[in-house]
Design a protein around this motif. Structure first.
Motif, short mmCIF file in Angstrom:
data_model
loop_
_atom_site.label_atom_id
_atom_site.label_comp_id
_atom_site.label_asym_id
_atom_site.label_seq_id
_atom_site.Cartn_x
_atom_site.Cartn_y
_atom_site.Cartn_z
N ALA A 16 0.84 -1.27 -0.04
CA ALA A 16 0.08 0.01 -0.05
C ALA A 16 0.95 1.41 0.33
CB ALA A 16 -1.00 0.06 1.20
N GLU A 17 2.11 1.10 0.53
CA GLU A 17 2.94 2.29 0.22
C GLU A 17 3.84 2.58 -0.81
OE1 GLU A 17 1.18 3.08 3.96
OE2 GLU A 17 2.51 4.46 2.95
N HIS A 18 3.71 1.83 -1.72
CA HIS A 18 4.38 1.72 -3.06
C HIS A 18 3.68 2.25 -4.12
CE1 HIS A 18 6.84 -1.08 -0.68
NE2 HIS A 18 7.91 -0.61 -1.63
N THR A 19 4.33 2.46 -5.38
CA THR A 19 3.68 3.24 -6.55
C THR A 19 2.57 1.86 -6.96
OG1 THR A 19 5.56 4.21 -7.16
CG2 THR A 19 3.91 3.68 -8.83
N PHE A 20 1.39 2.45 -7.29
CA PHE A 20 0.46 1.54 -8.04
C PHE A 20 -0.19 2.36 -9.18
CE2 PHE A 20 -1.79 3.95 -4.79
CZ PHE A 20 -3.00 4.29 -5.17
N GLU A 21 -1.04 1.63 -10.04
CA GLU A 21 -1.49 2.15 -11.07
C GLU A 21 -2.94 2.53 -10.93
OE1 GLU A 21 -1.30 1.64 -16.08
OE2 GLU A 21 -1.59 -0.15 -14.85
N LEU A 22 -3.38 3.63 -11.36
CA LEU A 22 -5.19 4.21 -11.05
C LEU A 22 -5.23 4.06 -12.55
CD1 LEU A 22 -6.90 5.23 -9.01
CD2 LEU A 22 -6.19 7.26 -9.68
N ILE A 23 -6.45 3.31 -12.93
CA ILE A 23 -6.97 3.35 -14.10
C ILE A 23 -8.44 3.93 -14.18
CG2 ILE A 23 -8.05 1.65 -16.02
CD1 ILE A 23 -6.04 -0.51 -15.31
N LEU A 24 -8.58 4.94 -15.01
CA LEU A 24 -9.70 5.72 -14.94
C LEU A 24 -10.73 5.20 -16.32
CD1 LEU A 24 -8.54 9.40 -14.65
CD2 LEU A 24 -8.85 7.65 -12.89
N GLN A 25 -11.56 4.31 -15.75
CA GLN A 25 -12.48 3.43 -16.70
C GLN A 25 -13.10 4.29 -17.94
OE1 GLN A 25 -12.80 0.13 -16.86
NE2 GLN A 25 -13.95 0.13 -18.37
N ARG A 26 -13.94 5.35 -17.59
CA ARG A 26 -14.65 5.87 -18.74
C ARG A 26 -13.37 6.89 -19.62
NH1 ARG A 26 -18.74 9.37 -15.68
NH2 ARG A 26 -17.96 8.47 -13.68
N SER A 27 -12.50 7.37 -19.01
CA SER A 27 -11.67 8.07 -19.95
C SER A 27 -10.52 7.62 -20.41
CB SER A 27 -11.21 9.48 -19.08
OG SER A 27 -10.39 8.85 -18.03
N GLN A 28 -10.44 6.07 -19.81
CA GLN A 28 -9.23 5.24 -20.37
C GLN A 28 -8.04 5.81 -20.05
OE1 GLN A 28 -9.57 1.90 -21.56
NE2 GLN A 28 -11.54 2.32 -20.60
N MET A 29 -7.71 6.73 -18.89
CA MET A 29 -6.40 7.02 -18.49
C MET A 29 -5.75 5.98 -17.58
SD MET A 29 -7.20 10.86 -17.83
CE MET A 29 -5.67 11.52 -17.63
N ARG A 30 -4.51 5.97 -17.70
CA ARG A 30 -3.68 5.30 -16.75
C ARG A 30 -2.92 5.94 -16.28
NH1 ARG A 30 -4.85 -0.26 -18.38
NH2 ARG A 30 -3.27 -1.22 -17.26
N LEU A 31 -2.71 6.15 -14.58
CA LEU A 31 -1.86 7.15 -14.21
C LEU A 31 -1.14 6.34 -12.95
CD1 LEU A 31 -4.62 10.01 -13.57
CD2 LEU A 31 -2.96 9.92 -15.24
N PRO A 32 0.21 6.56 -12.74
CA PRO A 32 0.90 6.20 -11.55
C PRO A 32 0.63 6.86 -10.44
CG PRO A 32 2.36 7.31 -12.96
CD PRO A 32 1.12 7.14 -13.75
N VAL A 33 0.35 6.28 -9.13
CA VAL A 33 0.40 6.92 -7.92
C VAL A 33 1.47 6.48 -6.99
CG1 VAL A 33 -0.93 7.49 -6.16
CG2 VAL A 33 -2.15 6.97 -8.28
N ALA A 34 2.60 7.37 -6.90
CA ALA A 34 3.73 6.98 -6.12
C ALA A 34 3.58 7.15 -4.60
CB ALA A 34 4.82 8.10 -6.60
N MET A 39 -4.28 9.77 -4.47
CA MET A 39 -4.85 9.66 -5.78
C MET A 39 -5.55 11.04 -5.98
SD MET A 39 -6.82 5.78 -5.69
CE MET A 39 -7.26 5.85 -3.77
N ALA A 40 -6.01 11.91 -5.02
CA ALA A 40 -6.65 13.04 -5.43
C ALA A 40 -5.58 13.83 -6.04
CB ALA A 40 -7.23 13.62 -4.00
N ASP A 41 -4.37 14.00 -5.68
CA ASP A 41 -3.33 14.82 -6.27
C ASP A 41 -3.17 14.41 -7.45
OD1 ASP A 41 -3.17 16.35 -3.82
OD2 ASP A 41 -1.40 15.04 -3.08
N VAL A 42 -2.96 13.11 -7.78
CA VAL A 42 -2.48 12.70 -9.19
C VAL A 42 -3.74 13.00 -10.17
CG1 VAL A 42 -2.24 10.51 -10.62
CG2 VAL A 42 -1.04 10.87 -8.33
N LEU A 43 -4.99 12.89 -9.64
CA LEU A 43 -6.07 13.03 -10.64
C LEU A 43 -6.11 14.53 -10.81
CD1 LEU A 43 -8.84 10.57 -8.51
CD2 LEU A 43 -7.99 10.45 -11.09
#
Length: 103
Positions: A16-34, A39-43
Protein backbone atom coordinates in the motif's frame (compact mmCIF):
# COMPACT_ATOMS: atom_id res chain seq x y z
CA UNK A 1 2.03 -9.37 24.58
CA UNK A 2 1.88 -7.91 21.11
CA UNK A 3 2.25 -10.29 18.16
CA UNK A 4 3.88 -9.54 14.85
CA UNK A 5 1.61 -9.24 11.79
CA UNK A 6 1.40 -12.32 9.59
CA UNK A 7 3.05 -12.37 6.14
CA UNK A 8 -0.16 -11.52 4.26
CA UNK A 9 -0.80 -8.49 6.47
CA UNK A 10 2.81 -7.33 6.13
CA UNK A 11 2.63 -7.66 2.33
CA UNK A 12 -0.59 -5.63 2.21
CA UNK A 13 0.86 -2.88 4.41
CA UNK A 14 4.07 -2.57 2.39
CA UNK A 15 2.33 -2.81 -1.00
CA UNK A 16 0.00 0.00 0.00
CA UNK A 17 3.00 2.31 0.39
CA UNK A 18 4.43 1.65 -3.06
CA UNK A 19 3.58 2.99 -6.48
CA UNK A 20 0.41 1.59 -7.98
CA UNK A 21 -1.49 2.22 -11.18
CA UNK A 22 -4.80 4.04 -11.24
CA UNK A 23 -7.04 3.27 -14.21
CA UNK A 24 -9.87 5.64 -15.08
CA UNK A 25 -12.49 3.45 -16.75
CA UNK A 26 -14.50 6.06 -18.67
CA UNK A 27 -11.59 8.19 -19.86
CA UNK A 28 -9.23 5.21 -20.34
CA UNK A 29 -6.41 7.07 -18.57
CA UNK A 30 -3.70 5.19 -16.69
CA UNK A 31 -1.92 7.13 -13.97
CA UNK A 32 0.86 6.05 -11.60
CA UNK A 33 0.39 6.96 -7.94
CA UNK A 34 3.75 7.02 -6.18
CA UNK A 35 4.43 6.55 -2.50
CA UNK A 36 3.73 9.84 -0.78
CA UNK A 37 1.18 10.93 -3.41
CA UNK A 38 -2.55 10.77 -3.01
CA UNK A 39 -4.90 9.62 -5.73
CA UNK A 40 -6.62 13.01 -5.41
CA UNK A 41 -3.36 14.85 -6.15
CA UNK A 42 -2.61 12.65 -9.17
CA UNK A 43 -6.14 13.05 -10.53
CA UNK A 44 -6.09 16.83 -10.15
CA UNK A 45 -2.64 17.09 -11.79
CA UNK A 46 -3.99 15.05 -14.71
CA UNK A 47 -6.82 17.55 -15.14
CA UNK A 48 -9.58 15.32 -13.77
CA UNK A 49 -12.21 17.48 -12.08
CA UNK A 50 -12.33 16.43 -8.44
CA UNK A 51 -13.58 18.23 -5.38
CA UNK A 52 -11.66 17.87 -2.14
CA UNK A 53 -12.09 19.56 1.19
CA UNK A 54 -10.48 17.94 4.24
CA UNK A 55 -8.01 15.68 2.38
CA UNK A 56 -7.99 13.39 5.43
CA UNK A 57 -10.85 11.02 4.66
CA UNK A 58 -13.24 12.65 7.10
CA UNK A 59 -15.68 14.73 5.04
CA UNK A 60 -16.46 12.43 2.08
CA UNK A 61 -16.21 15.19 -0.54
CA UNK A 62 -13.82 13.21 -2.75
CA UNK A 63 -15.60 9.85 -2.53
CA UNK A 64 -15.50 8.08 -5.89
CA UNK A 65 -16.89 4.76 -7.12
CA UNK A 66 -14.25 2.06 -7.66
CA UNK A 67 -14.74 -0.85 -10.05
CA UNK A 68 -11.77 -3.19 -9.75
CA UNK A 69 -8.69 -3.73 -7.61
CA UNK A 70 -8.20 -3.87 -3.87
CA UNK A 71 -8.38 -0.44 -2.25
CA UNK A 72 -6.75 0.20 1.10
CA UNK A 73 -9.42 2.32 2.76
CA UNK A 74 -7.93 4.82 5.20
CA UNK A 75 -10.98 7.04 5.63
CA UNK A 76 -13.36 7.49 8.52
CA UNK A 77 -16.33 8.70 6.47
CA UNK A 78 -17.46 5.52 4.68
CA UNK A 79 -19.26 2.57 6.21
CA UNK A 80 -18.11 -0.96 5.40
CA UNK A 81 -21.02 -1.27 2.95
CA UNK A 82 -20.02 1.98 1.22
CA UNK A 83 -16.37 0.89 1.05
CA UNK A 84 -17.48 -2.11 -1.02
CA UNK A 85 -18.22 0.28 -3.90
CA UNK A 86 -16.62 3.65 -3.09
CA UNK A 87 -13.25 5.03 -2.01
CA UNK A 88 -12.09 8.35 -0.55
CA UNK A 89 -9.37 9.20 -3.08
CA UNK A 90 -7.76 11.77 -0.79
CA UNK A 91 -6.37 9.15 1.58
CA UNK A 92 -6.88 5.62 0.21
CA UNK A 93 -4.13 3.54 -1.34
CA UNK A 94 -4.20 0.25 -3.25
CA UNK A 95 -3.12 -3.16 -1.95
CA UNK A 96 -2.26 -4.42 -5.41
CA UNK A 97 -2.06 -2.61 -8.69
CA UNK A 98 -4.08 -1.55 -10.51
CA UNK A 99 -7.11 0.18 -9.02
CA UNK A 100 -9.89 1.06 -11.46
CA UNK A 101 -12.13 4.05 -10.77
CA UNK A 102 -15.43 4.95 -12.41
CA UNK A 103 -14.05 8.16 -13.90
Amino acid sequence: MQTAPDAATTAKISSAEHTFELILQRSQMRLPVASGESMADVLQLAGVPLETLCEQGVCGTCVTRWLDGEPDHRDSCLSAAEQATHVAVCCARCHGPPLTLDL
